[in-house]
Design an enzyme around this catalytic site. Structure first.
Site, PDB file in Angstrom:
ATOM      1  N   ASP A 141      40.155  31.953  61.217  1.00 38.38           N
ATOM      2  CA  ASP A 141      39.406  31.685  62.532  1.00 38.38           C
ATOM      3  C   ASP A 141      37.838  30.998  62.384  1.00 38.38           C
ATOM      4  OD1 ASP A 141      41.604  31.878  64.043  1.00 38.38           O
ATOM      5  OD2 ASP A 141      41.264  33.794  64.637  1.00 38.38           O
ATOM      6  N   ILE A 142      37.514  30.651  61.078  1.00 37.86           N
ATOM      7  CA  ILE A 142      36.187  30.398  60.964  1.00 37.86           C
ATOM      8  C   ILE A 142      35.780  28.850  61.261  1.00 37.86           C
ATOM      9  CG2 ILE A 142      36.269  29.706  58.429  1.00 37.86           C
ATOM     10  CD1 ILE A 142      34.156  32.594  59.529  1.00 37.86           C
ATOM     11  N   LYS A 201      38.330  26.313  59.710  1.00 43.66           N
ATOM     12  CA  LYS A 201      38.832  25.398  58.874  1.00 43.66           C
ATOM     13  C   LYS A 201      39.415  24.159  59.334  1.00 43.66           C
ATOM     14  CE  LYS A 201      41.497  28.584  56.930  1.00 43.66           C
ATOM     15  NZ  LYS A 201      41.147  29.430  57.665  1.00 43.66           N
ATOM     16  N   TYR A 240      39.408  22.966  62.484  1.00 42.28           N
ATOM     17  CA  TYR A 240      38.498  22.147  63.041  1.00 42.28           C
ATOM     18  C   TYR A 240      37.594  21.168  62.334  1.00 42.28           C
ATOM     19  CZ  TYR A 240      35.171  20.757  66.828  1.00 42.28           C
ATOM     20  OH  TYR A 240      34.566  19.880  67.845  1.00 42.28           O
ATOM     21  N   LYS A 263      49.239  21.467  54.323  1.00 40.31           N
ATOM     22  CA  LYS A 263      49.049  22.853  54.361  1.00 40.31           C
ATOM     23  C   LYS A 263      50.567  23.394  54.129  1.00 40.31           C
ATOM     24  CE  LYS A 263      47.619  26.795  57.500  1.00 40.31           C
ATOM     25  NZ  LYS A 263      46.417  27.212  58.015  1.00 40.31           N
ATOM     26  N   SER A 318      51.124  30.361  59.926  1.00 38.17           N
ATOM     27  CA  SER A 318      51.436  31.585  60.558  1.00 38.17           C
ATOM     28  C   SER A 318      50.821  31.438  61.968  1.00 38.17           C
ATOM     29  CB  SER A 318      51.532  32.849  59.952  1.00 38.17           C
ATOM     30  OG  SER A 318      50.306  32.862  59.202  1.00 38.17           O
ATOM     31  N   ASP A 378      47.501  23.872  63.705  1.00 37.28           N
ATOM     32  CA  ASP A 378      46.592  23.393  62.754  1.00 37.28           C
ATOM     33  C   ASP A 378      46.796  21.995  62.197  1.00 37.28           C
ATOM     34  OD1 ASP A 378      45.612  25.910  62.749  1.00 37.28           O
ATOM     35  OD2 ASP A 378      45.611  25.963  60.511  1.00 37.28           O
ATOM     36  N   GLU A 431      44.835  22.203  53.495  1.00 39.56           N
ATOM     37  CA  GLU A 431      44.043  23.500  54.284  1.00 39.56           C
ATOM     38  C   GLU A 431      44.867  24.671  53.793  1.00 39.56           C
ATOM     39  OE1 GLU A 431      44.111  23.351  58.500  1.00 39.56           O
ATOM     40  OE2 GLU A 431      43.331  25.500  58.580  1.00 39.56           O
TER      41      GLU A 431
HETATM   42  N1  LIG Z   1      32.735  23.305  65.663  1.00 35.27           N
HETATM   43  C1  LIG Z   1      33.415  23.959  66.654  1.00 35.27           C
HETATM   44  N2  LIG Z   1      33.404  23.433  67.785  1.00 35.27           N
HETATM   45  C2  LIG Z   1      34.384  23.941  69.101  1.00 35.27           C
HETATM   46  N3  LIG Z   1      35.542  24.612  68.651  1.00 35.27           N
HETATM   47  C3  LIG Z   1      35.538  25.146  67.331  1.00 35.27           C
HETATM   48  C4  LIG Z   1      34.568  24.727  66.315  1.00 35.27           C
HETATM   49  N4  LIG Z   1      35.084  25.467  65.174  1.00 35.27           N
HETATM   50  C5  LIG Z   1      36.021  26.121  65.686  1.00 35.27           C
HETATM   51  N5  LIG Z   1      36.383  25.910  66.620  1.00 35.27           N
HETATM   52  C6  LIG Z   1      37.567  26.487  67.509  1.00 35.27           C
HETATM   53  O1  LIG Z   1      37.651  27.840  67.264  1.00 35.27           O
HETATM   54  C7  LIG Z   1      38.902  28.261  66.809  1.00 35.27           C
HETATM   55  C8  LIG Z   1      39.278  28.628  65.445  1.00 35.27           C
HETATM   56  O2  LIG Z   1      39.068  27.622  64.642  1.00 35.27           O
HETATM   57  P1  LIG Z   1      40.016  27.100  63.385  1.00 35.27           P
HETATM   58  O3  LIG Z   1      39.553  25.711  63.145  1.00 35.27           O
HETATM   59  O4  LIG Z   1      41.474  27.303  64.108  1.00 35.27           O
HETATM   60  O5  LIG Z   1      39.916  28.046  62.402  1.00 35.27           O
HETATM   61  P2  LIG Z   1      40.764  28.382  60.865  1.00 35.27           P
HETATM   62  O6  LIG Z   1      41.389  27.227  60.731  1.00 35.27           O
HETATM   63  O7  LIG Z   1      39.717  28.485  60.073  1.00 35.27           O
HETATM   64  O8  LIG Z   1      41.593  29.455  61.279  1.00 35.27           O
HETATM   65  C9  LIG Z   1      39.869  27.383  67.347  1.00 35.27           C
HETATM   66  O9  LIG Z   1      40.228  27.260  68.742  1.00 35.27           O
HETATM   67  C10 LIG Z   1      38.902  25.920  67.313  1.00 35.27           C
HETATM   68  O10 LIG Z   1      39.113  25.001  68.097  1.00 35.27           O
HETATM   69 MG   LIG Z   2      43.663  26.666  60.525  1.00 34.65          MG
END
Ligand SMILES: Nc1ncnc2c1ncn2[C@@H]1O[C@H](COP(=O)(O)OP(=O)(O)O)[C@@H](O)[C@H]1O
Ligand SMILES: [Mg+2]
Length: 228
Positions: A13-14, A16, A18, A38, A42, A56, A117
């Site tokens: 949830d960091i 990746k 996005y 990918k 999960s 994703d 990813e």
């Molecule tokens: N820069 C950003 N601006 C707006 N929303 C973001 C941003 N980065 C992440 N998010 C939101 O935070 C949540 C987790 O991001 P995500 O990309 O799914 O993380 P990961 O792929 O690392 O698990 C998602 O709902 C995503 O849309």
């Molecule tokens: Mg992801």
């Protein structure tokens, strides 16, 4: 055959997905043939027809306008929002790495710049049963990929980014750079976080993504250079 880059994060949830969406969009907007893959996802959501939707992959597919079909984007889709090794166990559907390798190479053949990813952070068990023990870093190493790290710009990132880099180096996996996510411009701590990580590891923060950014602020030539 195209080039590829692996995206990991300092945790789950960091951002990746996005950031990957912005990366693939940037490549495609520049007229390059950018794709996404990918191995295992999960936490997929069941739609009204009872089909698992891999969030994703669908996000990146839409944001970057790839127009690819789901089976070509993700090899294994699990509903439970847990580590792939556990989701696989719960579903009695272990990852077959021969299939992952074939799917990865098919995607790499089709796209000039393939962005893969990861799941979770770099230490994410993909399979842990009586037959095989495989962690995500084993797969990255096996596929000979270089890694770009997505890290949150905020408090705690020096620890998680430096640990991630040290682990990748211990495994002899090339580290291509870092992208800071949820960055607040001119924030003294966040700017210092970038400086400290660069000073301690020699790895550069190549781009800064703010909340809600729709474009990646990075030269496409630099981005292209990260793929191998
Ligand atoms: N820069 C950003 N601006 C707006 N929303 C973001 C941003 N980065 C992440 N998010 C939101 O935070 C949540 C987790 O991001 P995500 O990309 O799914 O993380 P990961 O792929 O690392 O698990 C998602 O709902 C995503 O849309
Ligand atoms: Mg992801």
């Amino acid at each position: 055959m195209g080039k590829a880059l692996f995206i990991t994060g300092t945790g789950t949830d960091i951002g990746k997905t996005y950031v990957t969406g912005l990366i693939v969009k940037k490549l495609r907007d520049a007229g390059l043939n950018g794709g996404y893959y990918k191995a295992a996802l999960s936490g997929a959501v069941l739609d009204e027809k009872g089909v698992l939707q891999p969030g994703d992959a669908l996000h990146v597919n839409a944001v970057a306008g790839i127009g690819e079909s789901i089976p070509q984007l993700v090899s294994y889709i699990y509903q439970e929002a847990v580590s792939p090794h556990l989701a696989a166990k719960l579903n009695d559907e272990p990852i077959d790495f021969g299939r992952v390798e074939r799917d990865y190479h098919r995607a790499k053949d089709k796209y000039e710049y393939l962005t893969m990813e990861g799941s979770g952070g770099i230490i994410c068990p993909l399979r842990w049963d009586e037959k095989q023990h495989v962690i995500l870093d084993d797969l990255v190493k096996h596929l000979n990929l270089g890694v770009l790290i997505v890290a949150d710009a905020g408090l705690g990132t020096i620890n998680s980014a430096v640990l991630t880099i040290e682990h990748l180096r211990a495994r002899e996996i090339p580290v291509r750079g870092i992208i800071f996510n949820n960055y607040i411009p001119h924030d003294i701590m966040q700017d210092d976080n970038a400086k400290m990580i660069e000073a301690m590891t020699g790895v550069k923060v190549l781009a800064y993504v703010k909340k809600g950014d729709k474009e990646l602020d990075m030269k496409v030539e630099v981005l292209k250079g990260l793929y191998e």
